[in-house]
Scaffold this motif. Structure first.
Motif, PDB file in Angstrom:
ATOM      1  N   LYS A 179       0.813  -1.203   0.000  1.00 44.73           N
ATOM      2  CA  LYS A 179       0.000   0.000   0.000  1.00 44.73           C
ATOM      3  C   LYS A 179       0.855   1.265   0.000  1.00 44.73           C
ATOM      4  CE  LYS A 179      -3.412   0.548   2.682  1.00 44.73           C
ATOM      5  NZ  LYS A 179      -4.027   0.599   4.031  1.00 44.73           N
ATOM      6  N   LEU A 180       1.903   1.259   0.813  1.00 42.99           N
ATOM      7  CA  LEU A 180       2.766   2.440   0.885  1.00 42.99           C
ATOM      8  C   LEU A 180       3.526   2.636  -0.419  1.00 42.99           C
ATOM      9  CD1 LEU A 180       4.076   2.112   4.550  1.00 42.99           C
ATOM     10  CD2 LEU A 180       2.579   3.902   3.633  1.00 42.99           C
ATOM     11  N   GLU A 181       3.832   1.530  -1.082  1.00 38.51           N
ATOM     12  CA  GLU A 181       4.533   1.646  -2.358  1.00 38.51           C
ATOM     13  C   GLU A 181       3.590   2.253  -3.396  1.00 38.51           C
ATOM     14  OE1 GLU A 181       6.205  -2.037  -3.826  1.00 38.51           O
ATOM     15  OE2 GLU A 181       8.045  -0.981  -4.427  1.00 38.51           O
ATOM     16  N   LYS A 182       2.321   1.829  -3.365  1.00 42.44           N
ATOM     17  CA  LYS A 182       1.344   2.404  -4.293  1.00 42.44           C
ATOM     18  C   LYS A 182       1.173   3.900  -4.047  1.00 42.44           C
ATOM     19  CE  LYS A 182      -1.563  -1.597  -5.368  1.00 42.44           C
ATOM     20  NZ  LYS A 182      -1.881  -2.497  -4.239  1.00 42.44           N
ATOM     21  N   LYS A 183       1.283   4.300  -2.791  1.00 41.49           N
ATOM     22  CA  LYS A 183       1.150   5.714  -2.449  1.00 41.49           C
ATOM     23  C   LYS A 183       2.438   6.495  -2.688  1.00 41.49           C
ATOM     24  CE  LYS A 183      -2.409   5.136   1.154  1.00 41.49           C
ATOM     25  NZ  LYS A 183      -2.703   5.210   2.613  1.00 41.49           N
ATOM     26  N   LYS A 184       3.465   5.803  -3.161  1.00 42.45           N
ATOM     27  CA  LYS A 184       4.754   6.430  -3.506  1.00 42.45           C
ATOM     28  C   LYS A 184       5.538   6.911  -2.295  1.00 42.45           C
ATOM     29  CE  LYS A 184       3.523   6.489  -7.976  1.00 42.45           C
ATOM     30  NZ  LYS A 184       4.030   5.442  -8.884  1.00 42.45           N
ATOM     31  N   TYR A 185       5.216   6.397  -1.119  1.00 44.26           N
ATOM     32  CA  TYR A 185       5.957   6.839   0.065  1.00 44.26           C
ATOM     33  C   TYR A 185       7.162   5.959   0.347  1.00 44.26           C
ATOM     34  CZ  TYR A 185       1.991   9.876   1.090  1.00 44.26           C
ATOM     35  OH  TYR A 185       1.016  10.842   1.023  1.00 44.26           O
ATOM     36  N   LEU A 186       7.223   4.803  -0.277  1.00 41.97           N
ATOM     37  CA  LEU A 186       8.422   3.968  -0.152  1.00 41.97           C
ATOM     38  C   LEU A 186       8.605   3.176  -1.428  1.00 41.97           C
ATOM     39  CD1 LEU A 186       7.659   0.750   0.269  1.00 41.97           C
ATOM     40  CD2 LEU A 186       7.225   1.447   2.610  1.00 41.97           C
ATOM     41  N   ILE A 187       9.805   2.652  -1.609  1.00 44.76           N
ATOM     42  CA  ILE A 187      10.065   1.715  -2.705  1.00 44.76           C
ATOM     43  C   ILE A 187      10.794   0.498  -2.166  1.00 44.76           C
ATOM     44  CG2 ILE A 187      10.145   3.408  -4.577  1.00 44.76           C
ATOM     45  CD1 ILE A 187      13.215   3.274  -4.338  1.00 44.76           C
ATOM     46  N   ARG A 188      10.609  -0.622  -2.854  1.00 45.78           N
ATOM     47  CA  ARG A 188      11.350  -1.838  -2.524  1.00 45.78           C
ATOM     48  C   ARG A 188      12.690  -1.798  -3.254  1.00 45.78           C
ATOM     49  NH1 ARG A 188       6.001  -4.071  -2.211  1.00 45.78           N
ATOM     50  NH2 ARG A 188       5.811  -5.806  -0.740  1.00 45.78           N
ATOM     51  N   LYS A 189      13.737  -2.176  -2.535  1.00 45.84           N
ATOM     52  CA  LYS A 189      15.066  -2.267  -3.142  1.00 45.84           C
ATOM     53  C   LYS A 189      15.647  -3.638  -2.857  1.00 45.84           C
ATOM     54  CE  LYS A 189      16.535   2.596  -2.753  1.00 45.84           C
ATOM     55  NZ  LYS A 189      17.385   3.539  -1.962  1.00 45.84           N
ATOM     56  N   PRO A 190      15.949  -4.415  -3.891  1.00 45.15           N
ATOM     57  CA  PRO A 190      16.537  -5.735  -3.654  1.00 45.15           C
ATOM     58  C   PRO A 190      17.915  -5.606  -3.026  1.00 45.15           C
ATOM     59  CG  PRO A 190      16.522  -5.207  -6.003  1.00 45.15           C
ATOM     60  CD  PRO A 190      15.761  -4.121  -5.317  1.00 45.15           C
TER      61      PRO A 190
END
Lengths: 147, 147
Positions: free
Chosen positions: B76-87
């Motif tokens: 949800k937070l990624e959809k809201k652009k407040y965080l991103i996943r980083k491998p």
DNA sequence: ATAATAAATCTCGAATTCGAGATAATTTAT
DNA sequence: ATAAATTATCTCGAATTCGAGATTTATTAT
């Protein structure tokens, strides 16, 4: 405006309160799960057991649950035969929830066990500390409620 | 075996604690809702904002949430652009959650407001009472956790 | 007496959390 | 070096709660 220290103290209290409650509730849920109930179901049965039949509406007010959630929980308890719905003859909008003999028997067995479990869970504090915490929590709760 | 009075005191503390926390949490949720977040989302962003990038696993440990729930909140937070996943390059099982500039900006605005809100919500107690409650809650929480 | 308002319960769909189990990558033991 | 065990993340379905709105009944106002 509050000083930074005061704010940090409130923040810390919030964090510590959240953690402590999470630990306590986890134990309480474990205990209640042993009886085949979840905390909400237990709360409803406890209310009916100790205070007698209640309009479904009233249950929601006492244990702070939305009307749609009460319907759900009462349905579950009715399926488990621990309570039955009884229409109110005076006001046909109202339905009472009434604990059954099976529910009575269950509660008279598990309620004392539950109190023992709570006694253990809250064993980290002595009587004086509990008294004091009750007093302070009431203050805190009333204040928060009135905001 | 504990006396009836001790048990009733623990029961009362449980009831009062539940009520107080319910009132407090309701206010806190209202506050956080103003920022367009729910409490879990806020907790995750707060962690990333204050402690930097975290493996998704670690987030679950810190805010006490099941791994499947973390996946949901991070989505949800990624959809809201407040965080991103980083491998993670060193360990390909691991994915970091990393707050974005948008997330940073949001948190640097709302975190101070949130602390002010907490200051108000906990305004029912003075500094000394808060200090004391923190101490007792820690005792209570540790004891409950170790059962 | 009728209409408008209020109250009690329920239905429905959305949000959130969990646990079990799947998948992929790493570490440990043989 | 291979197999077994562990770890990190995700998928899926179930449970629980909520809010909005529907339905039925009762109360209040005109």
């Amino acid at each position: 405006m509050a000083s930074a220290n005061e704010q940090d103290l409130s923040l810390k209290l919030f964090v510590v309160l959240s953690r402590a409650v999470q630990s306590v509730m986890k134990r309480v849920e474990e205990d209640i799960k042993n009886y085949g109930l979840n905390p909400t179901e237990f709360a409803v049965l406890e209310l009916l057991f100790n205070k007698g039949d209640q309009p479904i509406q009233k249950i929601g007010e006492k244990i702070l649950l939305a009307s749609s959630s009460i319907t759900y929980v009462v349905d579950k308890l009715e399926k488990k035969k621990y309570l039955i719905r009884k229409p109110c003859p005076k006001d046909r909008r109202v339905t009472y929830a009434s604990i059954t003999p099976e529910g009575q028997e269950l509660m008279s067995t598990i309620f004392p066990e539950h109190k023992e479990a709570l006694q253990e869970i809250f064993g980290g504090l002595n009587a004086e500390e509990k008294e004091n915490m009750i007093k302070k929590l009431k203050k805190l709760g009333f204040h928060a409620q009135e905001l």
